[in-house]
Write a protein that holds these residues in place. Structure first.
Motif: not given
Ligand SMILES: Nc1ncnc2c1ncn2[C@@H]1O[C@H](COP(=O)(O)OP(=O)(O)OP(=O)(O)O)[C@@H](O)[C@H]1O
Length: 346
Positions: A31-32, A36-38, A62
């Motif tokens: 899910l969003n 995943k992007t991280n 954080f």
């Molecule tokens: N420094 C940080 N410490 C903790 N959490 C963080 C930090 N930076 C970003 N996040 C959180 O990491 C979460 C995941 O982000 P990410 O962009 O990887 O999601 P995603 O699975 O790719 O989502 P989407 O499908 O919406 O693109 C977000 O909720 C964001 O707030």
């Protein structure tokens, strides 16, 4: 090059974990906001060192002060370990245990493809120049050095224009023209290959019509010194340098029309994908090693036909990590991302 293991500690929302990968296409779904992007971003950072300096500290989870990422890689010459430590807005990179500067990293290690790449088509010329400069800096240390010096000299020349220091200009003109000529020459040589690889990929991903990739230059290598003299009064009036590679544009055309004005969202994404594929080919040509392909938010703005074509193109790489909210059909390996934890789905 194949990624075997990715380890992260205190990296954004990712749980501290070892993530194992194999050859082939990996689907990472979830899910969003799950992380995943991280994962893709952490891998891109540890391989290429590329990140906006201002964003470094945001990568640390954080309430923590330091983060760490390690990639264990299988290369032709054996196993390799790339590491990056982040803290106090700085990063420390190591390759096989030895501290390295960014020029010594695995610059051809990965290609990152994201929906925001459409900005290359719709954004300002500075976005297109950044695409070109980032790519050329990866394949040519000479280019990276010339561009860096050019930008420093440009700032000094602009300061001289602002302070009305006519006498200083002659010195800066000669130096800037020398560095600018080098940058232009390397760009001109690369653009032919980018045009060739991008238009081939564009056709293969199902792009309709001919894709054109050319440079629009504000001066010429032969006329650089003359143009400086011609623009003298305009430059003093504007207090800035109006000719040179920092003002040039990468012009993208689709069916002979400027893509920035006429391409649809899906067409722009297809053009951006084609440019990323040109990047892939140029990196491969330069390093003789396959970059790992990282595709974020795979299905964004692509119709089913183009998605299938993109998967076919992804098979060009021995290893691809592809994210999306839904599992990717045809992927060899399936993973699910939930709350920062990556789990394999059998
Ligand atoms: N420094 C940080 N410490 C903790 N959490 C963080 C930090 N930076 C970003 N996040 C959180 O990491 C979460 C995941 O982000 P990410 O962009 O990887 O999601 P995603 O699975 O790719 O989502 P989407 O499908 O919406 O693109 C977000 O909720 C964001 O707030």
């Amino acid at each position: 090059m194949i990624l075997r293991l990715l380890t992260t500690l205190n990296y954004r929302n990712l749980c501290d974990q070892d993530m194992a990968f194999e050859q082939g296409i990996h689907s990472i779904s979830g899910l969003n906001g799950q992380g995943k992007t991280n994962v893709l971003e952490a891998l891109y950072l540890v391989l290429t060192g590329v990140v906006d300096a201002g964003r470094l500290q945001q990568l640390v989870r954080f309430e923590e002060t330091e983060a760490y990422v390690r990639a264990t890689l299988e290369r032709d010459e054996g196993q390799s370990i790339a590491e990056v430590g982040i803290g106090r807005g700085k990063r420390l990179m190591k390759l096989d245990g030895v501290r390295v500067k960014s020029a010594e990293l695995l610059r051809g290690g990965a290609v990152f493809i994201a929906p925001e790449d459409s900005d290359i088509v719709f954004g300002s010329p500075s976005v297109r120049r950044k695409f070109l400069d980032d790519l050329l800096s990866k394949i040519s240390a000479r280019y990276a050095q010339a561009l860096d010096l050019y930008q420093k000299n440009l700032a000094q020349r602009n300061a001289a224009l602002k302070n009305d220091e006519q006498w200083a200009l002659e010195v800066f003109d000669a130096k800037l023209a020398e560095l600018g000529t080098l940058v232009m020459d390397l760009r001109q040589r690369a653009i032919q290959k980018i045009q060739k690889y991008a238009s081939e990929a564009h056709t293969r991903i199902g792009g309709r019509g001919e894709l054109g990739v050319t440079l629009q230059e504000t001066t010429s290598i032969e006329g650089y010194a003359r143009d400086f003299l011609l623009k003298r009064s305009e430059e003093f009036a504007r207090q800035s340098t109006v000719i040179g590679p920092h003002r040039d544009d990468l012009v993208l055309t689709l069916r002979g029309q400027p893509a920035s004005d006429f391409a649809s969202r899906g067409e722009a994404r297809t053009i951006a994908l084609a440019l990323r594929y040109a990047e892939y080919e140029l990196l491969f040509e330069r390093y003789q090693e396959n970059p790992i392909l990282l595709i974020d938010d795979f299905s964004a703005e692509l119709d089913p036909e183009r998605r299938t074509a993109l998967i076919e193109l992804a098979r060009r790489s021995p290893q691809a990590l592809i994210t999306g909210t839904e599992p990717l059909p045809h992927a060899e390996h399936h993973y699910r991302m939930q709350g920062g934890r990556l789990e394999r789905v059998q």
